[in-house]
Design a protein around this motif. Structure first.
Motif, short mmCIF file in Angstrom:
data_model
loop_
_atom_site.label_atom_id
_atom_site.label_comp_id
_atom_site.label_asym_id
_atom_site.label_seq_id
_atom_site.Cartn_x
_atom_site.Cartn_y
_atom_site.Cartn_z
N UNK A 157 0.84 -1.18 0.00
CA UNK A 157 0.00 0.00 0.00
C UNK A 157 0.88 1.25 0.00
N UNK A 158 0.31 2.36 -0.44
CA UNK A 158 1.02 3.63 -0.52
C UNK A 158 0.35 4.63 0.43
N UNK A 159 1.15 5.40 1.16
CA UNK A 159 0.57 6.36 2.10
C UNK A 159 0.15 7.63 1.38
N UNK A 160 -0.98 8.21 1.81
CA UNK A 160 -1.47 9.44 1.20
C UNK A 160 -1.44 10.58 2.21
N UNK A 161 -1.79 11.79 1.74
CA UNK A 161 -1.48 12.97 2.52
C UNK A 161 -2.42 13.27 3.68
N UNK A 162 -3.40 12.42 3.95
CA UNK A 162 -4.25 12.65 5.11
C UNK A 162 -3.94 11.69 6.25
N UNK A 163 -2.83 10.94 6.13
CA UNK A 163 -2.43 10.03 7.20
C UNK A 163 -2.99 8.64 7.05
N UNK A 164 -3.59 8.33 5.91
CA UNK A 164 -4.11 6.99 5.68
C UNK A 164 -3.40 6.38 4.47
N UNK A 165 -3.84 5.18 4.09
CA UNK A 165 -3.18 4.44 3.01
C UNK A 165 -4.14 4.18 1.85
N UNK A 166 -3.56 3.79 0.72
CA UNK A 166 -4.37 3.35 -0.42
C UNK A 166 -3.63 2.20 -1.09
N UNK A 167 -4.39 1.37 -1.80
CA UNK A 167 -3.77 0.23 -2.47
C UNK A 167 -2.83 0.73 -3.56
N UNK A 168 -1.90 -0.12 -3.96
CA UNK A 168 -0.93 0.25 -5.00
C UNK A 168 -1.64 0.60 -6.30
N UNK A 169 -2.68 -0.15 -6.65
CA UNK A 169 -3.42 0.11 -7.88
C UNK A 169 -4.12 1.47 -7.81
N UNK A 170 -4.66 1.79 -6.66
CA UNK A 170 -5.32 3.08 -6.45
C UNK A 170 -4.31 4.21 -6.55
#
Length: 517
Positions: free
Chosen positions: A226-239
């Protein structure tokens, strides 16, 4: 077990976590092709931990690659933008206030077509199919395969953006599209800018995500990542490959989340002290407090929900004047290990002052033995005053608050601060960013302007929650864990029908198994 990796411009930090316990950690030099640096960091922590590769259930990666690409104007793909706004939205064309160099790098392929909506989702005008076909034919003739689509108030009703995207896909097979309502808030120009930047980064994102995937495969790690996003949560690699711009400012965010995980505090001020600057942010409910002002990325105004971060010019490599009164903002940065006095160099830095004061044992202590006590004391007072003033500006009340110190330069703060009710220096603070990247939640949010007089509040909330739940599932969340994290409602006095600006954020735990029970 989980692996957290934060790919920075200088170092790639990596940790292995067993629950919240850090089993192994490292700082490894970032490589030019990303993959080698990740491989090197993986090798170190796997060897130190002795963990079996099949015991790793997930890998979380934070990266500055996309932010750096925008700032450095490199690897940005040619992108067209279609704005659905005529006749009302033609006064300020797309990319009007962009820096010349980045507009040139992406290309000035800007088109405006008839359509758009009012704030409550009512159509201002209908789409003109002949006009659309003419625009799409022109885009195709230029060989542009990436398109950002923005419409006036499309977050309230995305129908027109979706219709244009469908027509594009039919006429240009394989076209890459970003719909602005999926990536930004209400403001048209900032949302459009965010969509353009995101679209131009998609080829790079595909390559970076594949590099991460190849690095894990090379070490026989087959779990999801998974990749981290700028609100402190994660998203899948595809996303992440589809929405790379959501990683902007994820570095400071990871540090704040890591500080929360290391201390188990959900409300505190976090000071992340690096080599050149210190980033000060605020934890609220375990997540970074978000900024309410427009954020510029590489000189381009966007309306991402960015963390509210104040950067101050104090770090381990900050230059110190001979009398100790002036510290920073100039810094030797990564050259500290060669230019600092304790490392045999000739430059007086904040790290040298900390060593001379006896608060940290780094390098050759005898190299700073000639610094006078008054200079040491003056410099120490000044360093602490800089940090204390930064905390005072960020905290939301006049009372002292808990303060968490992280980052490699956290050793600079060794005394009590007036604005800190307690100072915490957790173990593994130097790799708090990688620990933050390894948090196990994903999140999405959505914003609309609604009239509760015409649409009952409960019904609007239910609609937004249903949409966000589907997006969270796509981003890798486990269905049974999805919940509302925040609801923000702001009455808009200058609009009719008792209008309210509504923002809903939802989070969920990662589904490591790939199933969605």
């Amino acid at each position: 077990m989980r692996i957290g990796i934060d790919v920075g411009g200088t170092h790639t930090d990596a940790v292995i976590l067993d629950g919240h316990e850090v089993i192994a950690s490292t700082k490894f030099l970032t490589s030019e092709n990303v993959k080698d640096g990740v491989l090197g960091a993986l090798d170190v922590i796997l060897e130190r931990s002795g963990a079996a590769h099949d015991a790793i259930e997930a890998v979380m990666i934070g990266t500055t690659q996309f932010t750096n690409a925008v700032i450095e104007r490199r690897e940005l793909a040619a992108t067209a933008v279609i704005r659905i706004a005529l006749p009302s939205g033609e006064m300020i064309p797309p990319m009007t206030d962009w820096p010349e160099d980045i507009a040139d790098a992406i290309g000035r392929h800007c088109y405006m077509v008839h359509g758009g909506l009012t704030y409550d989702g009512f159509p201002i005008g209908e789409l003109d199919e002949a006009e659309l076909d003419s625009v799409i034919d022109d885009i195709a003739s230029k060989g542009v395969k990436l398109v950002a689509i923005s419409g006036v108030f499309s977050p309230s009703n995305p129908e027109q953006e979706l219709a244009v995207a469908e027509r594009l896909a039919r006429k240009i097979p394989g076209v890459g599209v970003t719909l602005s309502h999926k990536i930004g808030g209400m403001g048209l120009l900032e949302r459009e800018n965010a969509a353009i930047l995101n679209t131009s980064l998609r080829p790079l994102a595909k390559n970076v995500v594949q590099a991460f995937r190849d690095a894990l495969a090379a070490r026989d790690i087959s779990c999801p990542f998974y990749i981290s996003q700028n609100d402190g949560t994660l998203m899948s690699a595809e996303f992440a490959a589809e929405f790379p711009a959501l990683t902007f400012a994820s570095g400071p965010t990871n540090s704040l989340r890591g500080a929360s995980l290391l201390t188990q505090l959900s409300d505190a001020v976090v000071v992340d002290i690096g080599g050149t600057t210190s980033d000060i942010g605020v934890l609220q409910g375990g997540f970074p407090r978000q900024s309410n002002v427009a954020i510029k990325v590489g000189g381009v105004r966007t309306n991402f929900r960015m963390p509210d971060i104040q950067a101050i010019g104090l770090g381990g490599g900050s230059l110190v004047s001979a009398d100790g009164i002036t510290i920073g903002p100039q810094s030797v940065g990564y050259r500290l290990v060669t230019e600092g006095l304790v490392f045999g160099g000739g430059t007086l830095t904040a790290t040298d002052i900390a060593v001379a004061a006896g608060v940290v044992d780094i390098g050759a202590v005898d190299k700073v033995s000639e610094i006078s006590e008054p200079v040491i004391e003056t410099a120490m007072d000044r360093m602490h005053a800089i940090v204390d003033d930064g905390i005072d500006q960020m905290k939301s009340s006049r009372d002292p608050v808990p303060v968490i110190l992280v980052g490699g330069g956290a050793v600079l703060v060794s005394r009590d601060l007036d604005n800190a009710s307690q100072l915490l220096r957790p173990e593994h603070a130097g790799v708090a960013n990688a620990i933050g990247a390894a948090n196990a939640q994903v999140g999405r949010e959505m914003e609309r302007i609604v009239s509760y007089r015409e649409h009952p509040r409960e019904g609007v909330l239910a609609e937004l929650q249903a949409i966000l739940s589907e997006e969270l599932l796509a981003a890798g969340a486990r269905k049974s864990s999805i919940k509302v994290a925040d609801v923000e409602e702001t009455a808009i006095a200058y609009m009719a029908d008792e209008s309210t600006r509504l923002r809903v954020k939802m989070i969920g735990d990662l589904d490591f198994t790939g199933s969605k029970p």
